[in-house]
Write a protein that holds these residues in place. Structure first.
Motif, PDB file in Angstrom:
ATOM      1  N   ILE A  94       0.883  -1.097   0.027  1.00  8.51           N
ATOM      2  CA  ILE A  94       0.117   0.061  -0.154  1.00  8.51           C
ATOM      3  C   ILE A  94       0.754   1.215   0.194  1.00  8.51           C
ATOM      4  O   ILE A  94       0.447   2.302  -0.553  1.00  8.51           O
ATOM      5  CB  ILE A  94      -0.925   0.125   1.077  1.00  8.51           C
ATOM      6  CG1 ILE A  94      -2.193   1.148   1.095  1.00  8.51           C
ATOM      7  CG2 ILE A  94      -0.255   0.104   2.568  1.00  8.51           C
ATOM      8  CD1 ILE A  94      -2.944   0.921  -0.025  1.00  8.51           C
ATOM      9  N   GLU A  95       2.094   1.182   0.558  1.00  8.05           N
ATOM     10  CA  GLU A  95       2.957   2.396   0.785  1.00  8.05           C
ATOM     11  C   GLU A  95       3.547   2.466  -0.697  1.00  8.05           C
ATOM     12  O   GLU A  95       3.612   3.652  -1.341  1.00  8.05           O
ATOM     13  CB  GLU A  95       4.219   1.963   1.702  1.00  8.05           C
ATOM     14  CG  GLU A  95       3.787   1.979   2.961  1.00  8.05           C
ATOM     15  CD  GLU A  95       2.964   0.900   3.623  1.00  8.05           C
ATOM     16  OE1 GLU A  95       2.432   0.767   4.861  1.00  8.05           O
ATOM     17  OE2 GLU A  95       3.156  -0.117   2.884  1.00  8.05           O
ATOM     18  N   ASP A  96       3.781   1.419  -1.448  1.00  4.41           N
ATOM     19  CA  ASP A  96       4.006   1.691  -3.029  1.00  4.41           C
ATOM     20  C   ASP A  96       3.312   2.031  -3.926  1.00  4.41           C
ATOM     21  O   ASP A  96       3.536   3.048  -4.645  1.00  4.41           O
ATOM     22  CB  ASP A  96       4.737   0.250  -3.333  1.00  4.41           C
ATOM     23  CG  ASP A  96       5.818  -0.700  -2.607  1.00  4.41           C
ATOM     24  OD1 ASP A  96       6.795   0.389  -2.380  1.00  4.41           O
ATOM     25  OD2 ASP A  96       5.834  -1.518  -2.459  1.00  4.41           O
ATOM     26  N   PHE A  97       1.966   1.586  -3.512  1.00  9.07           N
ATOM     27  CA  PHE A  97       0.735   2.352  -4.144  1.00  9.07           C
ATOM     28  C   PHE A  97       0.700   3.669  -3.882  1.00  9.07           C
ATOM     29  O   PHE A  97       0.508   4.417  -5.139  1.00  9.07           O
ATOM     30  CB  PHE A  97      -0.490   1.578  -3.728  1.00  9.07           C
ATOM     31  CG  PHE A  97      -1.682   2.268  -4.076  1.00  9.07           C
ATOM     32  CD1 PHE A  97      -2.382   2.006  -5.531  1.00  9.07           C
ATOM     33  CD2 PHE A  97      -2.422   2.955  -3.328  1.00  9.07           C
ATOM     34  CE1 PHE A  97      -3.527   2.579  -5.941  1.00  9.07           C
ATOM     35  CE2 PHE A  97      -3.682   3.393  -3.588  1.00  9.07           C
ATOM     36  CZ  PHE A  97      -3.977   3.440  -4.950  1.00  9.07           C
ATOM     37  N   GLU A  98       0.924   4.241  -2.891  1.00  5.78           N
ATOM     38  CA  GLU A  98       0.576   5.948  -2.437  1.00  5.78           C
ATOM     39  C   GLU A  98       1.655   6.498  -3.099  1.00  5.78           C
ATOM     40  O   GLU A  98       1.437   7.610  -3.778  1.00  5.78           O
ATOM     41  CB  GLU A  98       0.631   5.876  -0.925  1.00  5.78           C
ATOM     42  CG  GLU A  98      -0.615   5.266  -0.375  1.00  5.78           C
ATOM     43  CD  GLU A  98      -0.474   5.263   1.272  1.00  5.78           C
ATOM     44  OE1 GLU A  98       0.464   5.541   1.861  1.00  5.78           O
ATOM     45  OE2 GLU A  98      -1.800   4.897   1.813  1.00  5.78           O
ATOM     46  N   TYR A 110      -7.832   2.417 -10.266  1.00  9.35           N
ATOM     47  CA  TYR A 110      -8.988   1.504 -10.038  1.00  9.35           C
ATOM     48  C   TYR A 110      -8.721   0.516  -8.788  1.00  9.35           C
ATOM     49  O   TYR A 110      -7.566   0.202  -8.648  1.00  9.35           O
ATOM     50  CB  TYR A 110      -9.103   0.769 -11.265  1.00  9.35           C
ATOM     51  CG  TYR A 110      -8.161  -0.270 -11.849  1.00  9.35           C
ATOM     52  CD1 TYR A 110      -8.212  -1.462 -11.466  1.00  9.35           C
ATOM     53  CD2 TYR A 110      -7.080   0.328 -12.379  1.00  9.35           C
ATOM     54  CE1 TYR A 110      -7.253  -2.263 -11.962  1.00  9.35           C
ATOM     55  CE2 TYR A 110      -5.795  -0.677 -12.740  1.00  9.35           C
ATOM     56  CZ  TYR A 110      -6.002  -1.983 -12.522  1.00  9.35           C
ATOM     57  OH  TYR A 110      -5.337  -3.004 -12.836  1.00  9.35           O
ATOM     58  N   GLU A 111      -9.883   0.114  -8.078  1.00  7.73           N
ATOM     59  CA  GLU A 111      -9.935  -0.768  -7.234  1.00  7.73           C
ATOM     60  C   GLU A 111     -10.658  -2.144  -7.791  1.00  7.73           C
ATOM     61  O   GLU A 111     -11.557  -1.898  -8.596  1.00  7.73           O
ATOM     62  CB  GLU A 111     -10.648  -0.312  -5.938  1.00  7.73           C
ATOM     63  CG  GLU A 111     -10.056   0.879  -5.441  1.00  7.73           C
ATOM     64  CD  GLU A 111     -10.785   1.341  -4.294  1.00  7.73           C
ATOM     65  OE1 GLU A 111     -11.732   0.732  -3.954  1.00  7.73           O
ATOM     66  OE2 GLU A 111     -10.536   2.400  -3.520  1.00  7.73           O
ATOM     67  N   GLY A 173      -3.908  -0.196 -10.451  1.00 10.50           N
ATOM     68  CA  GLY A 173      -4.719  -0.946  -9.575  1.00 10.50           C
ATOM     69  C   GLY A 173      -4.387  -1.444  -8.347  1.00 10.50           C
ATOM     70  O   GLY A 173      -3.399  -1.649  -8.022  1.00 10.50           O
ATOM     71  N   LEU A 174      -5.611  -1.424  -7.400  1.00 15.61           N
ATOM     72  CA  LEU A 174      -5.461  -1.739  -5.880  1.00 15.61           C
ATOM     73  C   LEU A 174      -6.421  -3.040  -5.692  1.00 15.61           C
ATOM     74  O   LEU A 174      -7.450  -2.905  -6.005  1.00 15.61           O
ATOM     75  CB  LEU A 174      -5.547  -0.539  -5.174  1.00 15.61           C
ATOM     76  CG  LEU A 174      -5.463  -0.798  -3.655  1.00 15.61           C
ATOM     77  CD1 LEU A 174      -4.011  -1.214  -3.239  1.00 15.61           C
ATOM     78  CD2 LEU A 174      -5.847   0.241  -2.846  1.00 15.61           C
ATOM     79  N   THR A 197      -0.807  -2.639 -17.111  1.00 18.61           N
ATOM     80  CA  THR A 197      -1.401  -1.804 -15.782  1.00 18.61           C
ATOM     81  C   THR A 197      -0.318  -2.117 -14.620  1.00 18.61           C
ATOM     82  O   THR A 197       0.692  -3.023 -14.904  1.00 18.61           O
ATOM     83  CB  THR A 197      -2.560  -2.556 -15.451  1.00 18.61           C
ATOM     84  OG1 THR A 197      -3.200  -1.860 -14.261  1.00 18.61           O
ATOM     85  CG2 THR A 197      -2.403  -3.861 -15.140  1.00 18.61           C
ATOM     86  N   HIS A 198      -0.563  -1.377 -13.562  1.00 18.63           N
ATOM     87  CA  HIS A 198       0.506  -1.686 -12.365  1.00 18.63           C
ATOM     88  C   HIS A 198      -0.306  -2.131 -11.035  1.00 18.63           C
ATOM     89  O   HIS A 198      -1.397  -1.115 -10.745  1.00 18.63           O
ATOM     90  CB  HIS A 198       1.234  -0.465 -12.080  1.00 18.63           C
ATOM     91  CG  HIS A 198       2.066   0.226 -13.150  1.00 18.63           C
ATOM     92  ND1 HIS A 198       3.585   0.013 -13.202  1.00 18.63           N
ATOM     93  CD2 HIS A 198       1.748   0.996 -14.310  1.00 18.63           C
ATOM     94  CE1 HIS A 198       3.810   0.444 -14.406  1.00 18.63           C
ATOM     95  NE2 HIS A 198       2.845   1.066 -15.156  1.00 18.63           N
ATOM     96  N   VAL A 199      -0.120  -3.097 -10.655  1.00 16.45           N
ATOM     97  CA  VAL A 199      -0.939  -3.788  -9.707  1.00 16.45           C
ATOM     98  C   VAL A 199      -0.363  -3.739  -8.252  1.00 16.45           C
ATOM     99  O   VAL A 199       0.887  -3.860  -7.980  1.00 16.45           O
ATOM    100  CB  VAL A 199      -1.115  -5.413  -9.749  1.00 16.45           C
ATOM    101  CG1 VAL A 199      -1.969  -5.803  -8.752  1.00 16.45           C
ATOM    102  CG2 VAL A 199      -2.185  -5.415 -11.137  1.00 16.45           C
TER     103      VAL A 199
END
Length: 292
Positions: A94-98, A110-111, A173-174, A197-199
Motif C-alpha cells: 500500500i505504501e508503494d501504491f501511494e 482503480y480498485e 490497480g489496488l 497496468t500496475h498492480v
C-alpha cells in the motif's frame, strides 16, 4: 399540520406518495436518486423527505428503502504479522501504491476484487473493477474463482480495448490478497516494453484501503442477497446490472451518476464494451431486473 413540525400539507403528502412510491416499491430506487431527478416536483428538501418516512407519513417505510451503505471502521493499529510482506507484495504494498499514485497524479486509479455468492460448492463469482474518480463499476461473470480466470478477463479487456485505451482506464490497480489476485505479473503483462497496468496490494485484512469498491458492492447485494449464488445469471444480465448501478445519482458527486462523472474519452472507451446509461425514471435496483 402544526404538530408535524414541518410545513407539508395532506395534499403535498399525497402528491409525494404518487411520485416516490412506485419508484421505491417497484424499482427499489433510493430516496437520494429519486430526489435528484424529481426535486422540483417533490417541492420539499431531502431531509424533509427522510423525516416523512421516519415519521410514517408516507406509504413507504424505512424497511422498503434500499439498504444503507455501512462504513467499516478503519483498523487503528496493524500487527507485525499484518505488516509482513509476502512474495507477491514485494514492491507492491500500500505504501508503494501511494508513492506510485503520487508520482502519476493524472493516471486512472482503480480498485478490483471478487464477490462470491454461495460459499459451498463450485459456483460462478463476480469480478468487480471500480474507477476511483467516477465510482464507475465494471462487473464481470467468472466461471471459477481462480487467478487464471481473473488474468484471462484482464487479457480479454486488453484485447477489446487495445493497449492505449486499456491503460487510460486501468493504469494503477489496488486489490486485496485473495488467492485469485496473486498473479500480479500475469495481470500486468502488456507489450514487450510496457506493462498494461500496475498492480498493488492492500495490507492483509485491511480491505477498507479499497473502501470505495467495498461500499459499492452494496449495490450488487440489492439484486443478489449475500449467500445466493450467481449461477442463474449470464453476461447480458450482468451488463444490464452494471448499466443500472452506474445510473444511480450519487450525493457525493452533486447528484451526478458515475456515467456522468466519466470524461469524454472514458465514455468513448466504455462504449466499446456496450455499456449505456439508463434514464433516471427507469433505474431499477430490484431483483426483477433479471426476469426473462
Amino acid at each position: 399540520e402544526a404538530r408535524q413540525q414541518y410545513h407539508t400539507s395532506l395534499e403535498d403528502i399525497e402528491r409525494i406518495n404518487e411520485i416516490i412510491t412506485p419508484l421505491v416499491i417497484n424499482q427499489h430506487q433510493s430516496l437520494s436518486h429519486i430526489y435528484a431527478y424529481n426535486k422540483e416536483r417533490l417541492g420539499v428538501s431531502i431531509s424533509t423527505l427522510y423525516r416523512l418516512v421516519d415519521n410514517n407519513k408516507l406509504i413507504i417505510k424505512n424497511i422498503d428503502l434500499p439498504r444503507r451503505i455501512r462504513y467499516r471502521k478503519e483498523r487503528k493499529k496493524r500487527t507485525e504479522e499484518e505488516k509482513r510482506v509476502s512474495k507477491h507484495r514485494i514492491n507492491r504494498t500500500i505504501e508503494d501504491f501511494e508513492a506510485f499514485s503520487k508520482k502519476h497524479k493524472s493516471a486512472s486509479v482503480y480498485e478490483f476484487d471478487t464477490v462470491i455468492g454461495e460459499r459451498s460448492g463450485d459456483h460462478k463469482v463476480l469480478l468487480t473493477i471500480l474507477l476511483r474518480k467516477s465510482n464507475f463499476m465494471f462487473i464481470f461473470l467468472l466461471n471459477r474463482k481462480t487467478s487464471k480466470r481473473v488474468v484471462d478477463k484482464f487479457d480479454s479487456l486488453y484485447r477489446k480495448l487495445g493497449f492505449a485505451d486499456f491503460k487510460s482506464l486501468f493504469y494503477i490497480g489496488l486489490t486485496d490478497n485473495g488467492s485469485e489476485m496473486l498473479d500480479a505479473e500475469g495481470l500486468e503483462r502488456g507489450t514487450e516494453k510496457n506493462k498494461k497496468t500496475h498492480v498493488f496490494y492492500c495490507d492483509p485484512r485491511a480491505s477498507q484501503q479499497k473502501g470505495k469498491l467495498e461500499r459499492n458492492h452494496e449495490y450488487i447485494r440489492l439484486y443478489i442477497p449475500q449467500g445466493k449464488n450467481f449461477d442463474h445469471l449470464d453476461d447480458l444480465d450482468i451488463k444490464k446490472m452494471v448499466n443500472h448501478i452506474n445510473s444511480v445519482a450519487r450525493p457525493q458527486f452533486g447528484n451526478k451518476t458515475p456515467f456522468q462523472m466519466l470524461s469524454r474519452k472514458e465514455k468513448k472507451i466504455i462504449s466499446k464494451l456496450g455499456y449505456k446509461e439508463v434514464d433516471p425514471d427507469k433505474v431499477n435496483l430490484n431483483p426483477n431486473l433479471f426476469h426473462k
